[in-house]
Design an enzyme around this catalytic site. Structure first.
Site, PDB file in Angstrom:
ATOM      1  CG  ASP A 155       4.892   0.908   6.115  1.00 40.89           C
ATOM      2  OD1 ASP A 155       5.633   1.203   5.182  1.00 40.89           O
ATOM      3  OD2 ASP A 155       4.079  -0.039   6.065  1.00 40.89           O
TER       4      ASP A 155
ATOM      5  CB  SER B 176       2.539  -1.832   8.832  1.00 37.15           C
ATOM      6  OG  SER B 176       3.743  -1.270   8.392  1.00 37.15           O
TER       7      SER B 176
HETATM    8  C1  FRU Z   1       3.978  -0.963   3.244  1.00 39.48           C
HETATM    9  C2  FRU Z   1       4.278  -2.365   3.705  1.00 39.48           C
HETATM   10  C3  FRU Z   1       3.169  -2.944   4.561  1.00 39.48           C
HETATM   11  C4  FRU Z   1       3.881  -3.992   5.364  1.00 39.48           C
HETATM   12  C5  FRU Z   1       5.216  -3.334   5.623  1.00 39.48           C
HETATM   13  C6  FRU Z   1       6.388  -4.272   5.681  1.00 39.48           C
HETATM   14  O1  FRU Z   1       5.124  -0.260   2.920  1.00 39.48           O
HETATM   15  O2  FRU Z   1       4.559  -3.213   2.596  1.00 39.48           O
HETATM   16  O3  FRU Z   1       2.065  -3.444   3.827  1.00 39.48           O
HETATM   17  O4  FRU Z   1       3.217  -4.299   6.551  1.00 39.48           O
HETATM   18  O5  FRU Z   1       5.405  -2.406   4.566  1.00 39.48           O
HETATM   19  O6  FRU Z   1       7.561  -3.582   6.012  1.00 39.48           O
END
Ligand code: FRU
Length: 459
Positions: free
Chosen positions: A26, A86
Site C-alpha cells: 500500500d 498502513s
Molecule cells: C492492505 C493491507 C492493510 C495493512 C497492510 C499490511 O493491503 O492489508 O490493511 O495495513 O496491507 O501490509
C-alpha cells in the site's frame, strides 16, 4: 536512471514507484510537507513475502522526479515489533505526523493491533510516540489503517479506521481530537457491511461539494462485471447524519475495473487538488508468488498519481498534468487505419482523441489487449495470466459513446483512463519478447504517442 534490482529486471518500470528490492504494497502517509510531496509505502526490504513491513519513503518536488530516502519507520517497539502497517500523514504547526498500525504477534501466537503515531520536524527522521488509545471493544484484532484529516468547519481532527466487528463484518470506526494526541471514540461511521468480512484502508474527503468514502473491502461477491478480483477498492458518496455518515445510495462502485488495483489512499495537495495513489496490486497468493520479478528479488509498484474530481454522482480520475514532464518524442497516427510501433522503448503515453466511435483493438506484445466493442459499448482488457498461461479478461460498459482514451504503459504495467476519467483500469502484464504495440480499428480520430523518460527510482 534505475536503481536496485529493478535496474536489471526483465520487466523494468521506468516511471512508477517500485521498491528498491523486496516487496512493496500500500501507499502510506501521502502528504505535501514544506512544499515537497512525500510518498511512503508498505515495504518488506528483506524479501518478497508479506512479512516485516516497514514504511519506505520517497520525496519529490513534482511527483515525477523522486528521491529515495531511508526507511521512515521500521518495526522495533513492543507495539509495532512485527510490522509498521498502513496509515496516513498530516501536518500541524509545522510538524509532520505519521499515523500507522503497529502489528504484533505475541509469543503464544496472539495477534494484536496498536494505533500509533510518530512525528518529524524535517520530514526525514521520525520519532515514534507510541499507541494512541486502547483497542476498541466490539471488534476483532482487525482494526487498522488510520486515515487522519482536519475539518475546517468543525475545527477538529478526525481519525478513521478499517475494522472487523466481533460478528466478522467489515466496518469503519472513527475518533475525534483537537490536538492529534487525545482521541475520543465516536463509534462506527457507517453501518457495518453484511457482505464484506473486513474493510481495509478507509478514506473520507470532500470533493467538489460531495463527501466521498473510499474503501478496500474484502469478501464482496462478484456482481456483473464488478468485483472480479480477489479484493476490491470502491467509492460511494455519503452524507453526514449526526455522529455517523450514511450512503447516498446503496451502491459501492469499483474505482478501477482492471486487475489488482488495491489500497488506494488520497491526500489534498497544497493547491487543493485531491490526488490518489494505489498499489498495483493485490493478487491471489499463488499468482503473486508466480510473478516473474520474484526471482529477481522484487515485486509490485504503485500507480501513477491520479487527480480526482466528482461529477454527476461519479468519481473521475485523471493522470496528474505533471506527468507531461516525462514526454519525449511524439508520433501521431490516424485511428481509421492500422498502425504498429515496434521498438526497444517500453515507456509510453497514448492519447486517443475519438471524433466518431467504432470498435478497435490495441495490443501490446501478443497477449495484452484492449478491445472496444461499439455494439454494447464495452471495453475489455485481456492479458495472459502468468501462472496459468491462459488469457483472462476484465470488462466494463460505458454509459456514453467513447470520446477519449488516455493510456500509460510502463514495461509491465498499463493504466487506461477513458471518457474524461469516468472509466479507469489498470493491470500488470508479464510477457517476454520485443515491445510491439498494434492498433486495428475504424475510429474517426487520431492518436498521439509519446515515448516517456526513464526516471524511476532516482537514488
Ligand atoms: C492492505 C493491507 C492493510 C495493512 C497492510 C499490511 O493491503 O492489508 O490493511 O495495513 O496491507 O501490509
Amino acid at each position: 536512471m534505475l536503481d536496485g534490482v529493478v535496474a536489471q529486471s526483465k520487466y523494468p518500470l521506468a516511471y512508477h514507484i517500485t521498491p528498491l528490492h523486496g516487496l512493496l504494497n500500500d501507499p502510506n502517509g501521502l502528504v505535501q510537507f514544506n512544499g515537497k510531496y512525500h510518498v511512503f509505502y508498505q515495504w518488506n526490504p528483506t524479501g518478497t513475502k508479506h512479512i516485516n513491513k516497514n514504511w519506505g519513503h520517497m520525496v519529490s518536488d513534482n511527483m515525477v522526479d523522486w528521491e529515495r530516502r531511508e526507511i521512515a519507520l521500521a518495526p522495533s517497539e513492543y507495539y509495532d515489533k512485527d510490522g509498521i502497517y498502513s496509515g496516513s500523514a498530516v501536518v500541524k504547526d509545522g510538524i509532520l505526523y505519521l499515523f500507522y498500525t503497529g502489528n504484533v504477534i505475541e509469543e503464544d501466537g496472539t495477534k494484536k493491533s496498536y494505533q500509533c503515531y510518530a512525528t518529524s520536524e524535517d520530514g526525514i527522521t521520525f520519532d515514534k510516540k507510541g499507541p494512541l488509545f486502547a483497542h476498541p471493544e466490539g471488534f476483532t484484532r482487525h482494526v487498522r489503517d488510520p486515515k487522519v484529516w482536519y475539518s475546517e468547519t468543525e475545527a477538529k481532527w478526525f481519525l478513521l479506521l478499517g475494522a472487523q466487528t466481533n460478528e466478522l463484518l467489515g466496518t469503519a470506526i472513527w475518533y475525534v481530537s483537537t490536538n492529534l494526541i487525545e482521541w475520543e471514540y465516536l463509534g462506527e461511521i457507517l453501518s457495518a457491511d453484511s457482505e464484506a468480512y473486513m474493510w481495509e484502508c478507509p478514506d473520507l474527503f470532500e470533493l467538489d461539494g460531495q463527501w466521498v468514502f473510499l474503501l478496500s473491502p474484502q469478501g464482496l461477491p462478484a456482481k456483473g462485471h464488478q468485483f472480479q478480483n480477489i479484493y476490491h477498492s470502491v467509492y460511494f458518496p455519503v452524507v453526514r447524519a449526526g455522529s455517523k455518515y450514511e450512503m447516498v445510495n446503496e451502491k459501492m462502485l469499483e474505482i478501477d475495473w482492471g486487475f489488482e488495483f488495491y489500497a488506494p489512499q488520497t491526500f489534498e495537495a497544497d493547491d487543493g487538488r485531491r490526488i490518489l495513489y494505489a498499489w498495483m496490486g493485490v493478487m491471489e497468493p499463488e499468482v503473486e508468488q508466480a510473478t516473474p520479478t520474484i526471482s529477481e528479488g522484487w515485486i509490485h509498484n504503485l500507480t501513477i498519481p491520479r487527480e480526482l474530481q466528482f461529477e454527476n454522482g461519479k468519481l473521475k480520475q485523471y493522470p496528474v498534468p505533471e506527468l507531461a514532464l516525462l514526454r519525449k518524442n511524439k508520433t501521431t497516427y490516424t485511428l481509421s487505419e492500422p498502425w504498429l510501433v515496434a521498438s526497444d522503448e517500453y515507456a509510453y503515453e497514448l492519447l486517443m482523441d475519438v471524433e466518431s466511435e467504432a470498435s478497435f483493438t490495441l495490443s501490446i506484445k501478443d497477449g495484452t489487449k484492449l478491445f472496444y466493442d461499439v455494439k454494447d459499448r464495452s471495453l475489455t482488457l485481456e492479458r495472459i495470466n502468468w501462472l496459468t498461461q491462459q488469457p483472462e479478461t476484465r470488462k466494463t460498459l460505458l454509459d456514453q459513446p467513447l470520446t477519449d482514451v488516455h493510456i500509460f504503459i510502463d514495461g509491465s504495467s498499463i493504466e487506461i483512463f477513458s471518457n474524461a476519467g469516468t472509466s479507469v483500469a489498470s493491470a500488470r502484464f508479464f510477457e517476454e519478447g520485443p515491445f510491439v504495440m498494434r492498433y486495428e480499428g475504424e475510429i474517426t480520430g487520431r492518436i498521439d504517442i509519446y515515448e516517456l523518460e526513464h526516471k524511476n527510482p532516482l537514488s
